[in-house]
Design a protein around this motif. Structure first.
Motif, PDB file in Angstrom:
ATOM      1  N   ILE A   1       0.876  -1.181   0.000  1.00 35.71           N
ATOM      2  CA  ILE A   1       0.000   0.000   0.000  1.00 35.71           C
ATOM      3  C   ILE A   1       0.912   1.229   0.000  1.00 35.71           C
ATOM      4  O   ILE A   1       1.809   1.335   0.835  1.00 35.71           O
ATOM      5  CB  ILE A   1      -0.925   0.007   1.244  1.00 35.71           C
ATOM      6  CG1 ILE A   1      -1.888  -1.185   1.205  1.00 35.71           C
ATOM      7  CG2 ILE A   1      -1.692   1.325   1.342  1.00 35.71           C
ATOM      8  CD1 ILE A   1      -2.752  -1.338   2.456  1.00 35.71           C
ATOM      9  N   VAL A   2       0.683   2.144  -0.947  1.00 35.76           N
ATOM     10  CA  VAL A   2       1.500   3.364  -1.045  1.00 35.76           C
ATOM     11  C   VAL A   2       1.206   4.261   0.151  1.00 35.76           C
ATOM     12  O   VAL A   2       0.045   4.459   0.513  1.00 35.76           O
ATOM     13  CB  VAL A   2       1.179   4.113  -2.357  1.00 35.76           C
ATOM     14  CG1 VAL A   2       1.850   5.479  -2.388  1.00 35.76           C
ATOM     15  CG2 VAL A   2       1.610   3.290  -3.569  1.00 35.76           C
ATOM     16  N   LEU A   3       2.232   4.818   0.771  1.00 29.62           N
ATOM     17  CA  LEU A   3       2.031   5.756   1.880  1.00 29.62           C
ATOM     18  C   LEU A   3       2.144   7.189   1.388  1.00 29.62           C
ATOM     19  O   LEU A   3       2.986   7.512   0.552  1.00 29.62           O
ATOM     20  CB  LEU A   3       3.025   5.463   3.007  1.00 29.62           C
ATOM     21  CG  LEU A   3       2.676   4.171   3.760  1.00 29.62           C
ATOM     22  CD1 LEU A   3       3.861   3.637   4.533  1.00 29.62           C
ATOM     23  CD2 LEU A   3       1.475   4.378   4.686  1.00 29.62           C
ATOM     24  N   ASP A   4       1.254   8.032   1.932  1.00 27.08           N
ATOM     25  CA  ASP A   4       1.108   9.411   1.486  1.00 27.08           C
ATOM     26  C   ASP A   4       1.351  10.338   2.684  1.00 27.08           C
ATOM     27  O   ASP A   4       0.684  10.200   3.707  1.00 27.08           O
ATOM     28  CB  ASP A   4      -0.327   9.572   0.952  1.00 27.08           C
ATOM     29  CG  ASP A   4      -0.652  10.983   0.511  1.00 27.08           C
ATOM     30  OD1 ASP A   4       0.244  11.845   0.516  1.00 27.08           O
ATOM     31  OD2 ASP A   4      -1.825  11.224   0.152  1.00 27.08           O
ATOM     32  N   VAL A   5       2.300  11.275   2.546  1.00 27.19           N
ATOM     33  CA  VAL A   5       2.665  12.136   3.680  1.00 27.19           C
ATOM     34  C   VAL A   5       2.014  13.522   3.650  1.00 27.19           C
ATOM     35  O   VAL A   5       2.279  14.333   4.541  1.00 27.19           O
ATOM     36  CB  VAL A   5       4.200  12.309   3.796  1.00 27.19           C
ATOM     37  CG1 VAL A   5       4.873  10.974   4.079  1.00 27.19           C
ATOM     38  CG2 VAL A   5       4.786  12.957   2.536  1.00 27.19           C
TER      39      VAL A   5
ATOM     40  N   PRO B   1       9.532   3.752  -2.176  1.00 29.88           N
ATOM     41  CA  PRO B   1       9.124   5.114  -2.539  1.00 29.88           C
ATOM     42  C   PRO B   1       7.778   5.452  -1.884  1.00 29.88           C
ATOM     43  O   PRO B   1       6.954   4.564  -1.663  1.00 29.88           O
ATOM     44  CB  PRO B   1       8.955   5.041  -4.061  1.00 29.88           C
ATOM     45  CG  PRO B   1       9.713   3.836  -4.494  1.00 29.88           C
ATOM     46  CD  PRO B   1       9.669   2.873  -3.352  1.00 29.88           C
ATOM     47  N   PHE B   2       7.580   6.706  -1.543  1.00 24.57           N
ATOM     48  CA  PHE B   2       6.294   7.150  -1.007  1.00 24.57           C
ATOM     49  C   PHE B   2       5.928   8.471  -1.679  1.00 24.57           C
ATOM     50  O   PHE B   2       6.718   9.020  -2.448  1.00 24.57           O
ATOM     51  CB  PHE B   2       6.342   7.263   0.525  1.00 24.57           C
ATOM     52  CG  PHE B   2       7.323   8.261   1.064  1.00 24.57           C
ATOM     53  CD1 PHE B   2       8.661   7.932   1.207  1.00 24.57           C
ATOM     54  CD2 PHE B   2       6.917   9.537   1.432  1.00 24.57           C
ATOM     55  CE1 PHE B   2       9.582   8.859   1.708  1.00 24.57           C
ATOM     56  CE2 PHE B   2       7.831  10.471   1.936  1.00 24.57           C
ATOM     57  CZ  PHE B   2       9.161  10.118   2.069  1.00 24.57           C
ATOM     58  N   ILE B   3       4.714   8.942  -1.398  1.00 17.10           N
ATOM     59  CA  ILE B   3       4.239  10.141  -2.104  1.00 17.10           C
ATOM     60  C   ILE B   3       3.766  11.222  -1.130  1.00 17.10           C
ATOM     61  O   ILE B   3       3.446  10.934   0.026  1.00 17.10           O
ATOM     62  CB  ILE B   3       3.073   9.814  -3.079  1.00 17.10           C
ATOM     63  CG1 ILE B   3       1.832   9.287  -2.334  1.00 17.10           C
ATOM     64  CG2 ILE B   3       3.528   8.807  -4.129  1.00 17.10           C
ATOM     65  CD1 ILE B   3       0.589   9.136  -3.211  1.00 17.10           C
ATOM     66  N   ALA B   4       3.768  12.455  -1.626  1.00 19.17           N
ATOM     67  CA  ALA B   4       2.984  13.532  -1.021  1.00 19.17           C
ATOM     68  C   ALA B   4       1.943  13.824  -2.097  1.00 19.17           C
ATOM     69  O   ALA B   4       2.254  14.426  -3.121  1.00 19.17           O
ATOM     70  CB  ALA B   4       3.848  14.742  -0.719  1.00 19.17           C
ATOM     71  N   SER B   5       0.718  13.339  -1.909  1.00 21.90           N
ATOM     72  CA  SER B   5      -0.247  13.325  -3.021  1.00 21.90           C
ATOM     73  C   SER B   5      -0.730  14.713  -3.414  1.00 21.90           C
ATOM     74  O   SER B   5      -1.062  14.949  -4.563  1.00 21.90           O
ATOM     75  CB  SER B   5      -1.452  12.454  -2.660  1.00 21.90           C
ATOM     76  OG  SER B   5      -2.163  13.028  -1.573  1.00 21.90           O
ATOM     77  N   HIS B   6      -0.790  15.627  -2.441  1.00 22.31           N
ATOM     78  CA  HIS B   6      -1.270  16.979  -2.751  1.00 22.31           C
ATOM     79  C   HIS B   6      -0.636  17.994  -1.797  1.00 22.31           C
ATOM     80  O   HIS B   6      -1.237  18.422  -0.826  1.00 22.31           O
ATOM     81  CB  HIS B   6      -2.798  17.058  -2.768  1.00 22.31           C
ATOM     82  CG  HIS B   6      -3.500  16.664  -1.488  1.00 22.31           C
ATOM     83  ND1 HIS B   6      -3.291  15.458  -0.858  1.00 22.31           N
ATOM     84  CD2 HIS B   6      -4.430  17.311  -0.736  1.00 22.31           C
ATOM     85  CE1 HIS B   6      -4.046  15.391   0.223  1.00 22.31           C
ATOM     86  NE2 HIS B   6      -4.742  16.500   0.332  1.00 22.31           N
TER      87      HIS B   6
END
Ligand SMILES: [Zn+2]
Length: 325
Positions: free
Chosen positions: A175-179, A197-202
């Motif tokens: 599961i992708v983690l979003d910070v 890798p992880f994301i900052a979605s917005h």
């Protein structure tokens, strides 16, 4: 897609699941309110998004798990009624197949892990139900971490013991983690333990708009070092130097956030994370049908087609391919 030559856009964050109910509209028919529905997505070249399950404070307190299940069911219902035009994607192959069929791809995302108990007993069930991306917190504390407050100073506590357990289980399941929304202490705790890798979605660049929801250059570098991606949000308050919720926000200011990150860490770590249906949009990007204006602005800046593809979908797709199983 009405513009087969343009790359499809994969958006990091949209809140239409909750906006549809609030505004009493259907995603499958064009509406004059809100920011995104299928007809406007098709016109704007929007090929899919992370579909946010978002809870109000009251829902989070009273019955977070039940409220999340209701929103997921609403998305299943939408997919069913669309007869293949809107699809829940669980793998990169699903995503590619959706685009090959010109369908709209939805990635199920929780904006805050409130629907998951500290024991994590619902996590595998939600994964089976399609959950593939998780923001540990929204802007209110939960059992796992604390978010950036929308008003007043943010809590300074990082990940809890259960928060670390949640990160570990998400990595194990894929599961992708979003910070986005996570406070700095939680961010750095996550960076210390995550090996995917992880994301900052917005979220945007704090160097250009000093809002606490935005990312410092150090945070941007840390995301890039893990080969992650940042979705630039159009939310006026996070775009403008004065952090005002003013729709009179020029497209150039949005563009400046993309270019700041590209200057800092290159073009493999920035994407689009509009926050359609969840925030106040600049007039130039009033809804999903206006997205071609952004792609045209990329072209006017002389970006190569490879760079435009990376930013429109390739960077998020690469992270999904690295994290999903
Ligand atoms: Zn948000």
């Amino acid at each position: 897609m009405t513009q087969p030559s343009a790359p499809p856009i994969l958006d990091g964050h949209e809140d239409f699941l909750t906006a549809m109910v609030r505004q009493q509209r259907d995603f499958l028919s064009e509406s004059a309110t809100g920011h995104v529905d299928l007809p406007r997505a098709q016109r704007g070249g929007l090929g899919g998004t992370f579909v946010s399950v978002f809870l109000t404070n009251e829902q989070a307190e009273l019955n977070a798990t039940g409220a999340a299940i209701q929103q997921i069911d609403r998305f299943y219902d939408l997919c069913e009624r669309s007869q293949g035009k809107v699809r829940l994607v669980r793998t990169v192959a699903d995503l590619d197949a959706a685009w090959a069929a010109s369908a709209f791809a939805g990635i199920l995302h929780f904006e805050g892990a409130d629907p998951i108990s500290p024991s994590l007993k619902e996590l595998r069930l939600f994964y089976q139900g399609g959950l593939r991306s998780l923001g540990i917190v929204w802007s209110r504390p939960n059992a796992f971490a604390s978010g950036v407050s929308l008003r007043g100073p943010s809590p300074t506590t990082g990940l809890s013991e259960r928060g670390y357990a949640l990160v570990e289980q998400c990595q194990r399941l894929g599961i992708v983690l979003d910070v986005s929304h996570l406070n700095p202490e939680g961010f750095w705790d996550l960076v210390r333990v995550i090996d995917r890798p992880f994301i900052a979605s917005h979220s945007n660049a704090a160097a250009l708009s000093p809002h606490p929801r935005n990312l410092t250059d150090e945070q941007i570098r840390a995301i890039a070092e893990k080969d992650g991606t940042i979705g630039i949000t159009f939310c006026c308050a996070f775009v403008r130097p004065d952090c005002a919720l003013n729709p009179d926000t020029p497209l150039e200011l949005v563009l400046a956030h993309f270019e700041h990150i590209i200057r800092l860490v290159g073009d493999r770590h920035v994407a689009i994370g509009s926050d359609f249906d969840g925030a106040t949009m600049p007039r130039a990007l009033a809804d999903a049908a206006a997205l071609p204006a952004l792609v045209e602005a990329f072209e006017r800046r002389g970006w190569s087609s490879e760079r435009i593809e990376r930013v429109c979908f390739g960077n998020f797709r690469r992270v999904l391919a690295a994290v999903w199983r």
